[in-house]
Scaffold this active site. Structure first.
Site, PDB file in Angstrom:
ATOM      1  N   LYS A  11       1.731   3.694  12.091  1.00  0.00           N
ATOM      2  CA  LYS A  11       2.545   4.439  11.124  1.00  0.00           C
ATOM      3  C   LYS A  11       2.434   5.962  11.316  1.00  0.00           C
ATOM      4  O   LYS A  11       1.539   6.436  12.028  1.00  0.00           O
ATOM      5  CB  LYS A  11       2.110   4.039   9.714  1.00  0.00           C
ATOM      6  CG  LYS A  11       2.339   2.550   9.415  1.00  0.00           C
ATOM      7  CD  LYS A  11       1.993   2.250   7.969  1.00  0.00           C
ATOM      8  CE  LYS A  11       2.229   0.798   7.631  1.00  0.00           C
ATOM      9  NZ  LYS A  11       1.988   0.540   6.199  1.00  0.00           N
ATOM     10  N   TYR A  51      11.452  -2.774   4.439  1.00  0.00           N
ATOM     11  CA  TYR A  51      10.573  -2.958   3.284  1.00  0.00           C
ATOM     12  C   TYR A  51      11.317  -3.453   2.046  1.00  0.00           C
ATOM     13  O   TYR A  51      10.835  -3.281   0.922  1.00  0.00           O
ATOM     14  CB  TYR A  51       9.826  -1.660   2.979  1.00  0.00           C
ATOM     15  CG  TYR A  51       8.661  -1.404   3.932  1.00  0.00           C
ATOM     16  CD1 TYR A  51       7.545  -2.234   3.933  1.00  0.00           C
ATOM     17  CD2 TYR A  51       8.667  -0.340   4.819  1.00  0.00           C
ATOM     18  CE1 TYR A  51       6.477  -2.018   4.787  1.00  0.00           C
ATOM     19  CE2 TYR A  51       7.600  -0.110   5.682  1.00  0.00           C
ATOM     20  CZ  TYR A  51       6.517  -0.960   5.653  1.00  0.00           C
ATOM     21  OH  TYR A  51       5.447  -0.750   6.504  1.00  0.00           O
ATOM     22  N   ASN A 114      -1.558   4.066   5.450  1.00  0.00           N
ATOM     23  CA  ASN A 114      -2.644   3.172   5.886  1.00  0.00           C
ATOM     24  C   ASN A 114      -2.605   2.816   7.374  1.00  0.00           C
ATOM     25  O   ASN A 114      -3.077   1.758   7.780  1.00  0.00           O
ATOM     26  CB  ASN A 114      -2.701   1.932   4.995  1.00  0.00           C
ATOM     27  CG  ASN A 114      -1.459   1.077   5.087  1.00  0.00           C
ATOM     28  OD1 ASN A 114      -0.516   1.430   5.763  1.00  0.00           O
ATOM     29  ND2 ASN A 114      -1.475  -0.064   4.427  1.00  0.00           N
ATOM     30  N   HIS A 117       0.779  -1.349  10.236  1.00  0.00           N
ATOM     31  CA  HIS A 117       1.369  -2.508   9.561  1.00  0.00           C
ATOM     32  C   HIS A 117       1.032  -3.749  10.377  1.00  0.00           C
ATOM     33  O   HIS A 117       0.994  -3.691  11.599  1.00  0.00           O
ATOM     34  CB  HIS A 117       2.891  -2.354   9.496  1.00  0.00           C
ATOM     35  CG  HIS A 117       3.593  -3.604   9.068  1.00  0.00           C
ATOM     36  ND1 HIS A 117       3.686  -3.968   7.743  1.00  0.00           N
ATOM     37  CD2 HIS A 117       4.202  -4.584   9.786  1.00  0.00           C
ATOM     38  CE1 HIS A 117       4.339  -5.127   7.676  1.00  0.00           C
ATOM     39  NE2 HIS A 117       4.654  -5.526   8.897  1.00  0.00           N
ATOM     40  N   GLU A 128      10.424  -9.526  11.589  1.00  0.00           N
ATOM     41  CA  GLU A 128      10.126  -8.111  11.831  1.00  0.00           C
ATOM     42  C   GLU A 128      10.256  -7.758  13.314  1.00  0.00           C
ATOM     43  O   GLU A 128      10.756  -6.678  13.667  1.00  0.00           O
ATOM     44  CB  GLU A 128       8.727  -7.788  11.301  1.00  0.00           C
ATOM     45  CG  GLU A 128       8.669  -7.873   9.779  1.00  0.00           C
ATOM     46  CD  GLU A 128       7.270  -7.790   9.208  1.00  0.00           C
ATOM     47  OE1 GLU A 128       7.146  -7.869   7.971  1.00  0.00           O
ATOM     48  OE2 GLU A 128       6.291  -7.655   9.977  1.00  0.00           O
TER      49      GLU A 128
HETATM   50  P1  CMP Z   1       2.157  -2.577   4.779  1.00  0.00           P
HETATM   51  O1  CMP Z   1       1.121  -3.575   5.190  1.00  0.00           O
HETATM   52  O2  CMP Z   1       2.970  -1.960   5.846  1.00  0.00           O
HETATM   53  O3  CMP Z   1       3.126  -3.240   3.697  1.00  0.00           O
HETATM   54  C1  CMP Z   1       3.587  -2.609   2.545  1.00  0.00           C
HETATM   55  C2  CMP Z   1       3.149  -1.190   2.464  1.00  0.00           C
HETATM   56  O4  CMP Z   1       3.328  -0.595   1.199  1.00  0.00           O
HETATM   57  C3  CMP Z   1       1.657  -1.096   2.709  1.00  0.00           C
HETATM   58  O5  CMP Z   1       1.373  -1.390   4.038  1.00  0.00           O
HETATM   59  C4  CMP Z   1       1.388   0.330   2.247  1.00  0.00           C
HETATM   60  O6  CMP Z   1       1.729   1.290   3.234  1.00  0.00           O
HETATM   61  C5  CMP Z   1       2.356   0.455   1.085  1.00  0.00           C
HETATM   62  N1  CMP Z   1       1.685   0.300  -0.200  1.00  0.00           N
HETATM   63  C6  CMP Z   1       1.107  -0.812  -0.688  1.00  0.00           C
HETATM   64  N2  CMP Z   1       0.598  -0.584  -1.921  1.00  0.00           N
HETATM   65  C7  CMP Z   1       0.880   0.704  -2.217  1.00  0.00           C
HETATM   66  C8  CMP Z   1       0.634   1.535  -3.327  1.00  0.00           C
HETATM   67  N3  CMP Z   1      -0.015   1.075  -4.412  1.00  0.00           N
HETATM   68  N4  CMP Z   1       1.081   2.808  -3.293  1.00  0.00           N
HETATM   69  C9  CMP Z   1       1.760   3.261  -2.215  1.00  0.00           C
HETATM   70  N5  CMP Z   1       2.025   2.525  -1.106  1.00  0.00           N
HETATM   71  C10 CMP Z   1       1.586   1.265  -1.110  1.00  0.00           C
END
Ligand code: CMP
Length: 140
Positions: A11, A51, A114, A117, A128
């Site tokens: 990311k 998403y 984070n 993914h 995906e």
């Molecule tokens: P990902 O595994 O890509 O799938 C959904 C994404 O939403 C997750 O990683 C985070 O990047 C984001 N995400 C999940 N929970 C939160 C949250 N509480 N606040 C902001 N972003 C979130």
């Protein structure tokens, strides 16, 4: 039945912090083969579609804005038990809850930013992967 492929994105936060190489090294050291890969930047339309499952969540627009804020690396990975093994390698969504030695523990900034993914099911891995790659971009 478990398939042997998963889909990942490195990311914008992890690209920006210069960790593409470190993360790919962890992925290949863990035994994943790269079947397709591209360095790209998502449009808002693409990020919203990718998403869509989260569109009712309060963080949806924040997530979309973040995912289009800079380039990403998208890849299809192959390994026995790929989806589950990759989720173990990346760790919990929130890096403060991720186990030591996981990609998110090492490189993620926050629950939103984070670093990586990983698909959550074989079905989503296929959806995906198909979202980001045409069949002639996948090797093997
Ligand atoms: P990902 O595994 O890509 O799938 C959904 C994404 O939403 C997750 O990683 C985070 O990047 C984001 N995400 C999940 N929970 C939160 C949250 N509480 N606040 C902001 N972003 C979130």
């Amino acid at each position: 039945m478990a398939t042997n492929r998963t889909f990942t994105m490195i990311k914008p936060d992890a690209v920006e912090s210069g960790n593409i190489g470190n993360i790919l090294q962890m992925i290949t050291d863990a035994g994943f083969d790269i079947k397709a890969m591209k360095f790209t930047q998502l449009t808002e339309e693409q990020a919203k579609k990718f998403y869509e499952v989260h569109k009712e969540r309060p963080f949806y627009q924040e997530l979309v804005d973040y995912m289009i804020s800079g380039p990403i690396v998208a890849a299809i990975l192959e390994k026995d038990n790929a989806v589950a093994d990759f989720r173990s390698l990346i760790g919990a969504t929130d890096p403060t809850e991720a186990e030591e030695g996981t990609i998110r523990k090492k490189y993620a900034e926050s629950k939103a930013k984070n670093a990586v993914h990983g698909s959550d099911s074989d079905e989503n891995a296929k959806i995906e992967g198909d979202f980001h790659f045409s069949s002639d971009e996948v090797i093997g």
